[in-house]
Design a protein around this motif. Structure first.
Motif, PDB file in Angstrom:
ATOM      1  N   VAL A  58     -10.350  -0.771  -4.083  1.00 33.47           N
ATOM      2  CA  VAL A  58     -10.018  -2.180  -4.309  1.00 33.47           C
ATOM      3  C   VAL A  58     -10.155  -2.551  -5.781  1.00 33.47           C
ATOM      4  O   VAL A  58      -9.352  -3.306  -6.319  1.00 33.47           O
ATOM      5  CB  VAL A  58     -10.922  -3.095  -3.446  1.00 33.47           C
ATOM      6  CG1 VAL A  58     -10.628  -4.564  -3.716  1.00 33.47           C
ATOM      7  CG2 VAL A  58     -10.730  -2.797  -1.973  1.00 33.47           C
ATOM      8  N   GLN A  87      -7.152  -1.354  -7.518  1.00 33.00           N
ATOM      9  CA  GLN A  87      -6.002  -2.164  -7.095  1.00 33.00           C
ATOM     10  C   GLN A  87      -5.967  -3.488  -7.855  1.00 33.00           C
ATOM     11  O   GLN A  87      -4.898  -3.970  -8.232  1.00 33.00           O
ATOM     12  CB  GLN A  87      -6.073  -2.417  -5.588  1.00 33.00           C
ATOM     13  CG  GLN A  87      -5.764  -1.203  -4.734  1.00 33.00           C
ATOM     14  CD  GLN A  87      -5.814  -1.488  -3.249  1.00 33.00           C
ATOM     15  OE1 GLN A  87      -5.690  -2.630  -2.818  1.00 33.00           O
ATOM     16  NE2 GLN A  87      -6.009  -0.456  -2.448  1.00 33.00           N
ATOM     17  N   LYS A 134       0.008   6.576  -4.855  1.00 29.83           N
ATOM     18  CA  LYS A 134       0.177   5.487  -3.886  1.00 29.83           C
ATOM     19  C   LYS A 134      -1.019   4.542  -3.952  1.00 29.83           C
ATOM     20  O   LYS A 134      -2.162   4.965  -4.097  1.00 29.83           O
ATOM     21  CB  LYS A 134       0.316   6.051  -2.465  1.00 29.83           C
ATOM     22  CG  LYS A 134       1.712   6.566  -2.148  1.00 29.83           C
ATOM     23  CD  LYS A 134       1.869   6.824  -0.654  1.00 29.83           C
ATOM     24  CE  LYS A 134       3.289   7.224  -0.312  1.00 29.83           C
ATOM     25  NZ  LYS A 134       3.454   7.414   1.146  1.00 29.83           N
ATOM     26  N   VAL A 135      -0.731   3.254  -3.827  1.00 29.36           N
ATOM     27  CA  VAL A 135      -1.761   2.225  -3.945  1.00 29.36           C
ATOM     28  C   VAL A 135      -2.826   2.365  -2.857  1.00 29.36           C
ATOM     29  O   VAL A 135      -4.009   2.089  -3.092  1.00 29.36           O
ATOM     30  CB  VAL A 135      -1.116   0.820  -3.923  1.00 29.36           C
ATOM     31  CG1 VAL A 135      -2.143  -0.269  -3.624  1.00 29.36           C
ATOM     32  CG2 VAL A 135      -0.460   0.542  -5.268  1.00 29.36           C
ATOM     33  N   ASP A 136      -2.434   2.803  -1.653  1.00 25.11           N
ATOM     34  CA  ASP A 136      -3.423   2.901  -0.564  1.00 25.11           C
ATOM     35  C   ASP A 136      -4.418   4.036  -0.755  1.00 25.11           C
ATOM     36  O   ASP A 136      -5.363   4.172   0.015  1.00 25.11           O
ATOM     37  CB  ASP A 136      -2.735   3.014   0.804  1.00 25.11           C
ATOM     38  CG  ASP A 136      -1.892   4.266   0.959  1.00 25.11           C
ATOM     39  OD1 ASP A 136      -1.876   5.105   0.031  1.00 25.11           O
ATOM     40  OD2 ASP A 136      -1.231   4.411   2.004  1.00 25.11           O
ATOM     41  N   SER A 137      -4.243   4.832  -1.804  1.00 23.26           N
ATOM     42  CA  SER A 137      -5.172   5.942  -2.053  1.00 23.26           C
ATOM     43  C   SER A 137      -6.199   5.606  -3.138  1.00 23.26           C
ATOM     44  O   SER A 137      -7.032   6.438  -3.485  1.00 23.26           O
ATOM     45  CB  SER A 137      -4.398   7.202  -2.459  1.00 23.26           C
ATOM     46  OG  SER A 137      -3.803   7.037  -3.737  1.00 23.26           O
ATOM     47  N   PRO A 160       0.796  -1.238   0.000  1.00 29.82           N
ATOM     48  CA  PRO A 160       0.000   0.000   0.000  1.00 29.82           C
ATOM     49  C   PRO A 160       0.823   1.281   0.000  1.00 29.82           C
ATOM     50  O   PRO A 160       0.431   2.274  -0.600  1.00 29.82           O
ATOM     51  CB  PRO A 160      -0.830  -0.113   1.292  1.00 29.82           C
ATOM     52  CG  PRO A 160      -0.851  -1.575   1.614  1.00 29.82           C
ATOM     53  CD  PRO A 160       0.456  -2.119   1.127  1.00 29.82           C
ATOM     54  N   GLU A 161       1.973   1.257   0.693  1.00 28.60           N
ATOM     55  CA  GLU A 161       2.763   2.482   0.857  1.00 28.60           C
ATOM     56  C   GLU A 161       3.570   2.842  -0.392  1.00 28.60           C
ATOM     57  O   GLU A 161       4.094   3.954  -0.496  1.00 28.60           O
ATOM     58  CB  GLU A 161       3.731   2.348   2.045  1.00 28.60           C
ATOM     59  CG  GLU A 161       3.050   2.244   3.407  1.00 28.60           C
ATOM     60  CD  GLU A 161       2.512   0.857   3.688  1.00 28.60           C
ATOM     61  OE1 GLU A 161       2.851  -0.081   2.930  1.00 28.60           O
ATOM     62  OE2 GLU A 161       1.737   0.699   4.654  1.00 28.60           O
ATOM     63  N   ASN A 194       4.954  -0.769  -7.437  1.00 22.80           N
ATOM     64  CA  ASN A 194       4.312  -2.071  -7.250  1.00 22.80           C
ATOM     65  C   ASN A 194       4.375  -2.918  -8.513  1.00 22.80           C
ATOM     66  O   ASN A 194       4.642  -4.118  -8.452  1.00 22.80           O
ATOM     67  CB  ASN A 194       2.850  -1.885  -6.825  1.00 22.80           C
ATOM     68  CG  ASN A 194       2.684  -1.853  -5.319  1.00 22.80           C
ATOM     69  OD1 ASN A 194       2.745  -2.879  -4.647  1.00 22.80           O
ATOM     70  ND2 ASN A 194       2.512  -0.655  -4.782  1.00 22.80           N
TER      71      ASN A 194
END
Length: 511
Positions: free
Chosen positions: A146, A149, A140-143, A95-96, A102
């Motif tokens: 799903v 993602q 960033k993936v955490d933003s 996530p970070e 990634n």
């Protein structure tokens, strides 16, 4: 599509006390989408882990042929080098890190140990375009959600020049729109000549995209169906999966509804980090004795946030409103108080929040209820074993032993362990958040039967589900939620998917 790209012959895989795969055979043709169907614990994911090298050569018997070449993969890297890429149900993104980081993690575009970020960004943009994402490579993936993602995972697979893409429950955590986009993307890849294997319990999705279906039951190959030639429908797939016709997806129940036993009044919850943002807005709901009450809402409507805030304020800040149980107002500031007041919460994330995967079954069942098997702070191990055995039989948990680690069981059996531990706490109100997510139709029916047994004992159930047919098949009343507000209250008699969807997309309360 007549050429065979993959053949798995007589694959047998054993774990201590369990034969997970027993002479399984699978053939996948070039340029087709091949579905793998079976109940939880049938061996689908195990077979794909054998194929992708998660379970290396030597830990199983049988042969893998890919593009007519015998394969003896020792790890995932070797299978990926040939173009076999698996995307697991639990996404493997960090996530970070950014999307670009990634996608090329472990496969960096570098020279003399120095990453070329310009080329990395350029290639990331090209890959994101292929999967229909407009995000910046530096995001960033955490933003992102799903659904996006999942598309990043597919872009990552494309970066490895994938020839056979394996997707394990790709839409389990997605809403209807994201699921539809993903399936259309898969069909587009097929048109470009890519082969794919998809594992899914959503049989309507299988029916939509699959060319062939292989059904596995109890670790053995049952049959392979040609979707068009064999005129395959959901009932035909179910018969192969469970070994019998499942004429009614939802067990019959004659409701015996009593007095109101639980109420939430004027309930407001703010975001835990962005405390100026209201997540739950003036919610009012009630549950009666022996009643199953549903919560329907689109992704982000606030369903889980509502459930967690009620259950010991485990979500949110500046929570206000009243909880009334059995006619009396109660304060529930934490989980222990919630349990003591007869509340239980089955989380939508059974692996992350519902179970301790490295602990055995008996410890997971007893964990919230240690006071019931202890005296003078000393645990009665014999009683713990006795209780675990009782629930193993009662809920038909498929396991060789209650000493088996929870992480080794199938999703359906893990869900039964979660239900066991909360039923053992003897709650009056049981909140079920996505109770059958990622579970096959056979296991779903068993869990529905357990839910019906609980309400027949006079308990109240609050059931959250993304599957509208599930809510319609199980609930006596359904509340609709949108943007943290209750927008409708529908009885079983007047409820249908169109009515629910209308209220789920309204911002104003029905009136």
């Amino acid at each position: 599509m007549s050429n065979i790209i993959l053949e798995m012959r007589n694959i047998t895989k054993e774990f201590p006390g369990v034969k997970a795969l027993d002479n399984v055979n699978l053939k996948v043709r070039e340029g087709e989408i091949h579905a793998l169907c079976g109940e939880n614990g049938a061996g689908k994911s195990t077979l794909m882990k054998v194929l992708s090298g998660v379970y290396p050569y030597g830990t199983y018997t049988g042969d893998i042929l890919f593009q007519n070449q015998v394969c003896t993969f020792k790890d995932i890297k070797q299978s990926e080098e040939l173009g076999i890429v698996i995307i697991h149900q639990e996404l493997a993104l960090i996530p970070e890190l950014s999307i670009a980081e990634n996608i090329f993690l472990g496969n960096e575009i570098a020279k003399s140990g120095v990453i070329n970020w310009n080329v990395t960004s350029m290639k990331t943009r090209e890959l994101l375009k292929k999967v229909g994402l407009e995000e910046s490579p530096n995001t960033k993936v955490d933003s992102i959600g799903v659904g996006k993602q999942q598309l990043v995972e597919i872009a990552k697979a494309l970066s490895k020049e994938v020839k056979l893409l394996i997707l394990d429950e790709p839409t389990a955590s997605l809403n209807e729109d994201d699921s539809e986009n993903l399936l259309n993307l898969l069909l587009a890849f097929k048109e470009q000549g890519m082969s794919a294997i998809i594992i899914s319990h959503k049989l309507n999705e299988i029916e939509k995209v699959a060319d062939s279906i292989t059904i596995i039951r109890d670790g053995q190959t049952i049959e392979t169906l040609d979707v068009k030639k064999d005129k395959v429908n959901e009932d035909r797939i179910i018969k192969g999966m469970v070994g019998r016709d499942l004429t009614n997806r939802y067990p019959e129940r004659t409701p015996k509804i009593g007095k109101t036993i639980f109420e939430v009044k004027n309930w407001n919850v703010y975001h835990p980090l962005h405390t100026e943002r209201k997540v739950i807005d003036d919610v009012n709901l009630h549950i009666r004795q022996g009643e199953i009450v549903g919560i329907a809402g689109l992704m982000g409507a606030g369903r889980t946030e509502l459930a967690m805030s009620i259950f010991g304020k485990t979500y949110g800040k500046k929570i206000s409103g009243e909880i009334i149980k059995d006619g009396k107002q109660v304060e529930i500031p934490d989980v222990a108080t919630a349990i003591n007041n007869g509340l239980a919460y089955v989380s939508e994330d059974r692996k992350g929040n519902g179970l301790i995967l490295i602990d055995d079954i008996k410890q997971n069942i007893s964990l919230p209820n240690l006071n019931k098997i202890s005296k003078n702070f000393i645990l009665d191990r014999n009683k713990e074993i006795s209780v675990a055995e009782e629930y193993r039989k009662k809920l038909r948990i498929k396991t060789p032993s209650i000493f088996q680690k929870a992480g080794n069981l199938s999703g359906g059996n893990q869900q039964k362990i979660v239900l066991s531990k909360w039923i053992y706490s003897e709650p009056d109100i049981l909140i079920l958040d996505e109770p059958t997510r990622g579970i096959d139709v056979g296991a779903k029916y068993e869990i529905y039967t357990i839910i019906n047994e609980l309400v027949s004992e006079g308990k109240g159930i609050l059931m959250i589900s993304s599957e509208l047919p599930e809510l319609l098949g199980m609930c006596d009343r359904i509340y609709t939620l949108n943007e943290g507000r209750i927008t409708g209250e529908v009885t079983r008699a007047e409820a249908n998917q169109e009515v629910l969807m209308t209220y789920m997309t309204k911002s104003k309360v029905r009136g």
